[in-house]
Write an enzyme that holds these catalytic residues in place. Structure first.
Site, PDB file in Angstrom:
ATOM      1  N   PHE A 113     -11.375  -3.459  12.967  1.00  0.00           N
ATOM      2  CA  PHE A 113     -11.223  -3.765  11.551  1.00  0.00           C
ATOM      3  C   PHE A 113     -10.312  -4.998  11.407  1.00  0.00           C
ATOM      4  O   PHE A 113      -9.259  -5.067  12.048  1.00  0.00           O
ATOM      5  CB  PHE A 113     -10.624  -2.560  10.826  1.00  0.00           C
ATOM      6  CG  PHE A 113     -10.685  -2.683   9.338  1.00  0.00           C
ATOM      7  CD1 PHE A 113     -11.872  -2.477   8.654  1.00  0.00           C
ATOM      8  CD2 PHE A 113      -9.556  -3.020   8.616  1.00  0.00           C
ATOM      9  CE1 PHE A 113     -11.939  -2.604   7.284  1.00  0.00           C
ATOM     10  CE2 PHE A 113      -9.611  -3.146   7.231  1.00  0.00           C
ATOM     11  CZ  PHE A 113     -10.809  -2.938   6.566  1.00  0.00           C
ATOM     12  N   ASP A 184      -6.706   3.352  16.719  1.00  0.00           N
ATOM     13  CA  ASP A 184      -6.871   3.462  15.271  1.00  0.00           C
ATOM     14  C   ASP A 184      -7.967   4.508  15.027  1.00  0.00           C
ATOM     15  O   ASP A 184      -9.120   4.326  15.460  1.00  0.00           O
ATOM     16  CB  ASP A 184      -7.259   2.091  14.702  1.00  0.00           C
ATOM     17  CG  ASP A 184      -7.418   2.101  13.181  1.00  0.00           C
ATOM     18  OD1 ASP A 184      -7.680   3.172  12.613  1.00  0.00           O
ATOM     19  OD2 ASP A 184      -7.309   1.019  12.566  1.00  0.00           O
ATOM     20  N   TYR A 209      -7.587   8.568   3.327  1.00  0.00           N
ATOM     21  CA  TYR A 209      -8.430   8.506   2.122  1.00  0.00           C
ATOM     22  C   TYR A 209      -9.914   8.522   2.452  1.00  0.00           C
ATOM     23  O   TYR A 209     -10.732   8.543   1.544  1.00  0.00           O
ATOM     24  CB  TYR A 209      -8.086   7.278   1.271  1.00  0.00           C
ATOM     25  CG  TYR A 209      -7.901   5.994   2.050  1.00  0.00           C
ATOM     26  CD1 TYR A 209      -8.989   5.328   2.583  1.00  0.00           C
ATOM     27  CD2 TYR A 209      -6.631   5.471   2.263  1.00  0.00           C
ATOM     28  CE1 TYR A 209      -8.821   4.167   3.309  1.00  0.00           C
ATOM     29  CE2 TYR A 209      -6.453   4.307   2.999  1.00  0.00           C
ATOM     30  CZ  TYR A 209      -7.546   3.657   3.527  1.00  0.00           C
ATOM     31  OH  TYR A 209      -7.389   2.516   4.263  1.00  0.00           O
ATOM     32  N   LYS A 210     -10.254   8.498   3.732  1.00  0.00           N
ATOM     33  CA  LYS A 210     -11.675   8.560   4.110  1.00  0.00           C
ATOM     34  C   LYS A 210     -12.046  10.031   4.316  1.00  0.00           C
ATOM     35  O   LYS A 210     -12.195  10.776   3.352  1.00  0.00           O
ATOM     36  CB  LYS A 210     -11.928   7.725   5.358  1.00  0.00           C
ATOM     37  CG  LYS A 210     -11.579   6.245   5.202  1.00  0.00           C
ATOM     38  CD  LYS A 210     -11.877   5.497   6.486  1.00  0.00           C
ATOM     39  CE  LYS A 210     -11.319   4.088   6.487  1.00  0.00           C
ATOM     40  NZ  LYS A 210     -11.970   3.187   5.542  1.00  0.00           N
ATOM     41  N   ARG A 356     -24.104   0.708   4.863  1.00  0.00           N
ATOM     42  CA  ARG A 356     -23.391   1.792   5.544  1.00  0.00           C
ATOM     43  C   ARG A 356     -23.588   3.107   4.821  1.00  0.00           C
ATOM     44  O   ARG A 356     -23.454   3.170   3.587  1.00  0.00           O
ATOM     45  CB  ARG A 356     -21.889   1.506   5.482  1.00  0.00           C
ATOM     46  CG  ARG A 356     -21.327   0.854   6.639  1.00  0.00           C
ATOM     47  CD  ARG A 356     -19.835   0.854   6.724  1.00  0.00           C
ATOM     48  NE  ARG A 356     -19.020   0.994   5.523  1.00  0.00           N
ATOM     49  CZ  ARG A 356     -17.700   1.067   5.548  1.00  0.00           C
ATOM     50  NH1 ARG A 356     -17.064   1.049   6.692  1.00  0.00           N
ATOM     51  NH2 ARG A 356     -16.998   1.172   4.437  1.00  0.00           N
TER      52      ARG A 356
HETATM   53  C1  LIG Z   1     -10.278   0.861  11.059  1.00  0.00           C
HETATM   54  C2  LIG Z   1      -9.386   0.474   9.924  1.00  0.00           C
HETATM   55  N1  LIG Z   1      -8.134   0.035  10.200  1.00  0.00           N
HETATM   56  C3  LIG Z   1      -7.302  -0.347   9.210  1.00  0.00           C
HETATM   57  C4  LIG Z   1      -7.675  -0.278   7.880  1.00  0.00           C
HETATM   58  C5  LIG Z   1      -6.712  -0.734   6.811  1.00  0.00           C
HETATM   59  O1  LIG Z   1      -6.188   0.358   6.141  1.00  0.00           O
HETATM   60  P1  LIG Z   1      -5.163   0.202   4.907  1.00  0.00           P
HETATM   61  O2  LIG Z   1      -5.879  -0.539   3.832  1.00  0.00           O
HETATM   62  O3  LIG Z   1      -4.885   1.614   4.512  1.00  0.00           O
HETATM   63  O4  LIG Z   1      -3.959  -0.503   5.377  1.00  0.00           O
HETATM   64  C6  LIG Z   1      -8.951   0.205   7.556  1.00  0.00           C
HETATM   65  C7  LIG Z   1      -9.379   0.308   6.147  1.00  0.00           C
HETATM   66  O5  LIG Z   1     -10.457   0.689   5.816  1.00  0.00           O
HETATM   67  C8  LIG Z   1      -9.827   0.582   8.605  1.00  0.00           C
HETATM   68  O6  LIG Z   1     -11.074   1.007   8.355  1.00  0.00           O
END
Ligand SMILES: Cc1ncc(COP(=O)(O)O)c(C=O)c1O
Length: 397
Positions: A113, A184, A209-210, A356
């Site tokens: 990400f 992660d 939140y997912k 998705r």
């Molecule tokens: C794999 C991954 N890492 C990091 C993040 C970033 O998360 P946040 O916006 O809560 O900092 C996300 C957000 O969707 C994500 O999917």
């Protein structure tokens, strides 16, 4: 066996909606609404500031952390809640790098990400001194782990394609090469079985939140392996990670174990929502979730491939290589998704061309999958997506 009719009844899904985006924002657990209302009225409203003690607000990040930990194979006292995932990535990576002082390279992959990569970039720029972020293709991570790597920073399940890394294998390879691991789990926690203890992971972070349904802006979590917990030096040395926050000492002393990964005031209302959302996990097991999720995914893949030859599967076909989402590619993916949303099938779009769809049996059944396939087939067959208003991109895709 889990009664998924009962788990579904725990969520509010608007009439006429087939919600295939729990991988981005989980739906509202009915109990969360009531719990937050109670926290506002009875705790904030009536107890005012005394609620930090009387309602247990100060202990909430660790208390909820233990419940989240149980879902990722982490023992009690090894997970704490707070901040956003991006912040937790920073903390974990900074501590891991400091625990491996002879090395300067962070290894990640191009499927990670972007926020994880941006955070790593920013941290390494601050550290200066020859630090390097090395990014390879996801399939090349294993062979890229060598004795130059300080830390691997890998997201287990790819946010675009759902491709899943082998956590056990990569962690072992990293350790054999003398590297530490930061995983992660944003698209793993609550989606599939994870065993951070069994895999001997060093640090893990994720959001709630997912698949954990804590609501927009819900707090993240961080896991630190017990062997590092009292050695890891917090880079974000906030007062609530201090050994004695209310001693108000002028200099920082890290708190005991995982408590040191706290930074500042916890998001009490969001934690209340999460605490209520976690009750659904008393009704199921991660193994049942995984089995049912794969059934839903495979039903969707088969249905879409039979009905929509224009769409190309972007996710791995092999169950073992896929998380809890299915993605398809199409150059007009954005417009197709808008046409679907207009017809009550909610998924999302990720640039440049990915549609998705997330599958969790907590609130989805085979009828939802069939309904979504039918609507998607109609959208494709009759080119219902081909309208200018479906092609104008909103801020959030
Ligand atoms: C794999 C991954 N890492 C990091 C993040 C970033 O998360 P946040 O916006 O809560 O900092 C996300 C957000 O969707 C994500 O999917």
């Amino acid at each position: 066996m889990t009664d998924f009719t009962a788990t579904r009844a725990m969520f509010h899904i608007p009439d006429g909606v087939i919600y295939l985006d729990g991988n981005s924002l989980g739906p509202l657990p009915k109990a969360a609404e009531a719990r937050v209302a109670r926290t506002i009225r009875e705790e904030w409203g009536e107890l005012l500031i005394t609620a930090w003690n009387k309602a247990g607000w100060m202990a909430q990040p660790a208390r909820v952390g233990d419940r989240v930990g149980a879902l990722i194979g982490a023992g009690p006292g090894t997970v704490v809640m707070g901040d956003t995932l991006s912040v937790k990535v920073y903390q974990a990576l900074a501590s891991a790098l400091e625990l491996n002082p002879g090395r300067r390279v962070v290894l990640s992959d191009s499927g990670n990400f972007p926020s994880d990569l941006y955070i790593a970039e920013g941290l390494l720029r601050t550290l200066g001194d020859g630090y390097e972020l090395r990014i390879v293709a996801p399939e090349e991570v294993e062979q890229a782990i060598d004795d130059s790597i300080a830390v691997t920073l890998i997201t287990e399940v790819d946010y675009r394609t759902g491709r899943k890394h082998d956590m056990q294998r990569l962690t072992r390879k990293a350790h054999d090469a003398g590297a530490l691991t930061v995983w992660d789990l944003a698209h793993s926690a609550g989606a599939l079985p994870v065993d951070v203890t069994g895999c001997d992971v060093d640090f893990a972070v994720g959001c709630t939140y997912k698949y954990l349904n804590s609501g927009p802006g819900g707090p993240a979590f961080i896991y630190v392996a017990p062997r590092h917990a009292d050695r890891a030096r917090p880079a974000l040395s906030g007062w609530l990670g201090h050994e004695a926050p209310f001693a108000f000492e002028p200099t920082y002393r890290p708190g005991r174990g995982i408590e040191r990964m706290r930074v500042g005031t916890p998001p009490v209302l969001q934690l209340a929502a999460l605490e209520a959302a976690l009750d659904v996990w008393d009704m199921t097991t991660m193994e049942d979730i995984r089995t049912a999720s794969l059934e839903l995914q495979n039903r969707f893949i088969a249905g879409v491939e039979a009905a929509c030859p224009q769409l190309e599967l972007a996710s791995p076909r092999d169950d073992a290589m896929r998380g809890s989402q299915v993605s398809f590619r199409h150059p007009e993916g954005y417009a197709i998704m808008q046409a679907l949303i207009a017809r009550g099938v909610i998924g999302d779009f990720r640039a440049p061309d990915i549609l998705r769809f997330g599958f969790t049996p907590l609130f989805l059944g085979p009828d939802d999958v069939d309904g979504a396939v039918k609507i998607l087939a109609e959208v494709m067959e009759r080119s219902l997506w081909d309208r200018p208003d479906y092609k104008t991109r909103a801020a959030v895709t």
